[in-house]
Design a protein around this motif. Structure first.
Motif, short mmCIF file in Angstrom:
data_model
loop_
_atom_site.label_atom_id
_atom_site.label_comp_id
_atom_site.label_asym_id
_atom_site.label_seq_id
_atom_site.Cartn_x
_atom_site.Cartn_y
_atom_site.Cartn_z
N GLU A 79 -7.56 16.18 -0.54
CA GLU A 79 -8.11 15.14 -1.41
C GLU A 79 -6.98 14.58 -2.24
O GLU A 79 -6.56 15.17 -3.25
N LEU A 80 -6.45 13.44 -1.79
CA LEU A 80 -5.26 12.87 -2.41
C LEU A 80 -5.50 11.42 -2.83
O LEU A 80 -6.27 10.69 -2.19
N PHE A 81 -4.81 11.02 -3.88
CA PHE A 81 -4.65 9.62 -4.23
C PHE A 81 -3.19 9.25 -4.00
O PHE A 81 -2.29 10.10 -4.10
N SER A 82 -2.95 7.99 -3.72
CA SER A 82 -1.58 7.49 -3.73
C SER A 82 -1.53 6.29 -4.67
O SER A 82 -2.39 5.41 -4.62
N LEU A 83 -0.55 6.31 -5.56
CA LEU A 83 -0.28 5.14 -6.38
C LEU A 83 0.89 4.43 -5.73
O LEU A 83 1.99 4.98 -5.62
N CYS A 84 0.65 3.21 -5.29
CA CYS A 84 1.66 2.47 -4.52
C CYS A 84 2.26 1.32 -5.33
O CYS A 84 1.54 0.61 -6.03
N LEU A 85 3.57 1.19 -5.23
CA LEU A 85 4.29 0.05 -5.81
C LEU A 85 4.82 -0.79 -4.66
O LEU A 85 5.56 -0.28 -3.82
N GLN A 86 4.40 -2.04 -4.63
CA GLN A 86 4.83 -2.95 -3.57
C GLN A 86 6.17 -3.58 -3.99
O GLN A 86 6.23 -4.47 -4.82
N HIS A 87 7.27 -3.08 -3.43
CA HIS A 87 8.59 -3.62 -3.78
C HIS A 87 8.77 -5.02 -3.21
O HIS A 87 9.32 -5.91 -3.88
N SER A 88 8.33 -5.23 -1.99
CA SER A 88 8.42 -6.55 -1.37
C SER A 88 7.38 -6.65 -0.27
O SER A 88 6.87 -5.65 0.23
N GLY A 89 7.05 -7.90 0.10
CA GLY A 89 6.04 -8.12 1.13
C GLY A 89 4.63 -8.05 0.57
O GLY A 89 4.42 -7.93 -0.64
N THR A 90 3.65 -8.10 1.49
CA THR A 90 2.24 -8.09 1.11
C THR A 90 1.49 -7.06 1.95
O THR A 90 1.68 -6.97 3.16
N SER A 91 0.64 -6.29 1.29
CA SER A 91 -0.26 -5.36 1.97
C SER A 91 -1.69 -5.78 1.70
O SER A 91 -1.99 -6.38 0.67
N VAL A 92 -2.58 -5.45 2.63
CA VAL A 92 -4.01 -5.69 2.44
C VAL A 92 -4.74 -4.37 2.61
O VAL A 92 -4.66 -3.73 3.66
N VAL A 93 -5.41 -3.93 1.54
CA VAL A 93 -6.16 -2.68 1.56
C VAL A 93 -7.64 -3.00 1.69
O VAL A 93 -8.19 -3.76 0.88
N SER A 94 -8.28 -2.42 2.69
CA SER A 94 -9.71 -2.67 2.92
C SER A 94 -10.49 -1.38 2.76
O SER A 94 -10.20 -0.38 3.43
N GLU A 95 -11.45 -1.40 1.81
CA GLU A 95 -12.36 -0.28 1.63
C GLU A 95 -13.78 -0.81 1.67
O GLU A 95 -14.02 -1.91 2.17
N GLU A 96 -14.73 -0.06 1.12
CA GLU A 96 -16.13 -0.46 1.18
C GLU A 96 -16.37 -1.79 0.47
O GLU A 96 -17.27 -2.55 0.84
N ASP A 97 -15.58 -2.06 -0.57
CA ASP A 97 -15.79 -3.29 -1.36
C ASP A 97 -15.12 -4.51 -0.74
O ASP A 97 -15.18 -5.60 -1.31
N GLY A 98 -14.46 -4.34 0.39
CA GLY A 98 -13.80 -5.47 1.03
C GLY A 98 -12.29 -5.41 0.85
O GLY A 98 -11.75 -4.52 0.20
N CYS A 108 -1.20 -0.41 -6.75
CA CYS A 108 -2.58 -0.16 -6.30
C CYS A 108 -2.78 1.33 -6.14
O CYS A 108 -1.82 2.09 -5.94
N ILE A 109 -4.03 1.76 -6.25
CA ILE A 109 -4.39 3.16 -6.05
C ILE A 109 -5.28 3.26 -4.82
O ILE A 109 -6.28 2.54 -4.72
N ASN A 110 -4.91 4.15 -3.90
CA ASN A 110 -5.70 4.38 -2.70
C ASN A 110 -6.25 5.80 -2.71
O ASN A 110 -5.51 6.76 -3.01
N ASN A 111 -7.52 5.93 -2.41
CA ASN A 111 -8.14 7.23 -2.26
C ASN A 111 -8.01 7.62 -0.79
O ASN A 111 -8.75 7.12 0.07
N LEU A 112 -7.07 8.52 -0.48
CA LEU A 112 -6.78 8.86 0.91
C LEU A 112 -7.85 9.77 1.52
O LEU A 112 -7.81 10.03 2.72
N ALA A 113 -8.79 10.23 0.70
CA ALA A 113 -9.89 11.05 1.21
C ALA A 113 -11.10 10.20 1.57
O ALA A 113 -12.17 10.72 1.84
N ARG A 114 -10.90 8.89 1.60
CA ARG A 114 -12.00 7.97 1.88
C ARG A 114 -11.61 7.03 3.03
O ARG A 114 -10.45 6.72 3.22
N GLN A 115 -12.60 6.61 3.76
CA GLN A 115 -12.35 5.68 4.86
C GLN A 115 -11.72 4.39 4.32
O GLN A 115 -12.20 3.79 3.36
#
Length: 329
Positions: A79-98, A108-115
């Motif tokens: 059960e992990l979280f990751s706090l990510c810093l985007q140094h360059s470029g663009t990422s798109v994170v998709s969870e239940e909320d879109g 951004c914070i990602n819950n790695l224990a979740r789809q």
């Protein structure tokens, strides 16, 4: 930081599989897809071990998608979280909320224990600080809500700058991995992340407690950094931490000593250490007093004698005798 993977050193046919294995080990079982010919796949991932429970990953990638489906989640109990810093470029994170776009310079914070699914567009450089759900110490509902509005936190710029600096320190390799100092960096980072998330949820009692706890740590850190400044005042400390003097004293009220007594004790300990140092024998007692935050040498001497039962001169003489080597016959 240790280089875990550099796909430029691999034959093209092995690159996609190597990226998949690496990310599955670091983040938990994942499915990694590349929408490009194998010869254009690029990934360089570096790793910094910050202790038994925390690490920092920095990854530079080309276009790819990382999937964590229910199937992958069933294969991994972490059960992990990751706090990510985007140094360059663009990422798109998709969870239940879109989907949510993470732009250059964003956190951004990602819950790695979740789809979820993360997509990288073009060339992306991203760092991720890993912490457990237990270390976050907040209800998942609070973290979920905070993750959607991190940039509303008054601590957001501070945390972003802190993570960037941690990455810079990691890049220099001057701080040993898994050392006591690295563990302290991890601890400070966790406290800042918790406070940032909590400050977006002021209506939650647990979140409010985290903010107060972290604010005290921030005040303590500021005091330690400025102890040698003889002009240090409660107003200066309060202003630097964006609170009132009244709030400062209220924060400090749970401490075993008063704020003034604590500052005095810490300054005396600095002077006591420096007076005993062989490398500082060339400095006068008055200079050491001023270096320790005392503007009045006479006041310093009185306080030193009251605290340690001897004058600064007597203390220095007693310590000098311990490391003076007698001349040989």
């Amino acid at each position: 930081m240790v280089v875990l993977l550099d796909t430029s050193l691999l034959p093209p046919r092995e690159r996609s599989g190597a990226v998949n294995r690496l990310l599955s080990e670091a983040l938990g079982p994942s499915l990694v897809l590349h929408d490009m010919p194998a010869e254009f796949i690029h990934n360089t991932t570096r790793y910094w071990d910050l202790g038994p429970s925390n690490s920092l990953l920095r990854s530079q990638d080309t276009d790819m998608h990382i999937h964590r489906s229910p199937r992958e989640l069933r294969m991994d109990g972490r059960e992990l979280f990751s706090l990510c810093l985007q140094h360059s470029g663009t990422s798109v994170v998709s969870e239940e909320d879109g989907p949510v776009a993470v732009l250059e310079g964003s956190l951004c914070i990602n819950n790695l224990a979740r789809q979820h699914e993360v997509g990288f567009r073009g060339q992306v450089d991203c760092s991720a600080f890993m912490l457990s759900h237990e270390q976050m110490g907040l209800p998942l509902s609070v973290v979920d809500r905070g993750a959607r509005r991190l940039d509303m936190s008054p601590l957001y710029p501070m945390v972003r700058e802190h993570i960037a600096r941690v990455c810079s320190v990691a890049d220099t390799d001057e701080l040993p991995a898994a050392s006591e100092a690295a563990a302290e960096v991890a601890s400070a980072t966790i406290q800042l992340i918790r406070a940032m998330v909590a400050s977006t949820n002021p209506e939650n009692a647990e979140a409010r407690d985290v903010v107060v706890e972290t604010k005290f740590i921030a005040v303590l850190t500021y005091l330690r950094q400025h102890l040698r400044d003889p002009s240090l005042t409660p107003q200066q400390v309060a202003t630097a931490n964006q609170i009132s003097v009244r709030q400062l004293y209220k924060l400090w009220s749970a401490h075993e000593t008063s704020l003034n007594d604590w500052v005095l004790r810490e300054r005396l300990e600095i002077s006591r250490t420096e007076l005993a140092s062989p490398g500082l024998l060339h400095l006068t007692i008055e200079v050491i007093a001023r270096r320790s935050g005392f503007s009045d040498p006479s006041h310093f001497s009185r306080r030193f004698r009251r605290a340690y039962g001897m004058t600064p001169r007597e203390w220095r003489a007693s310590q000098t005798r311990l490391y003076m080597v007698p001349p040989t016959a």
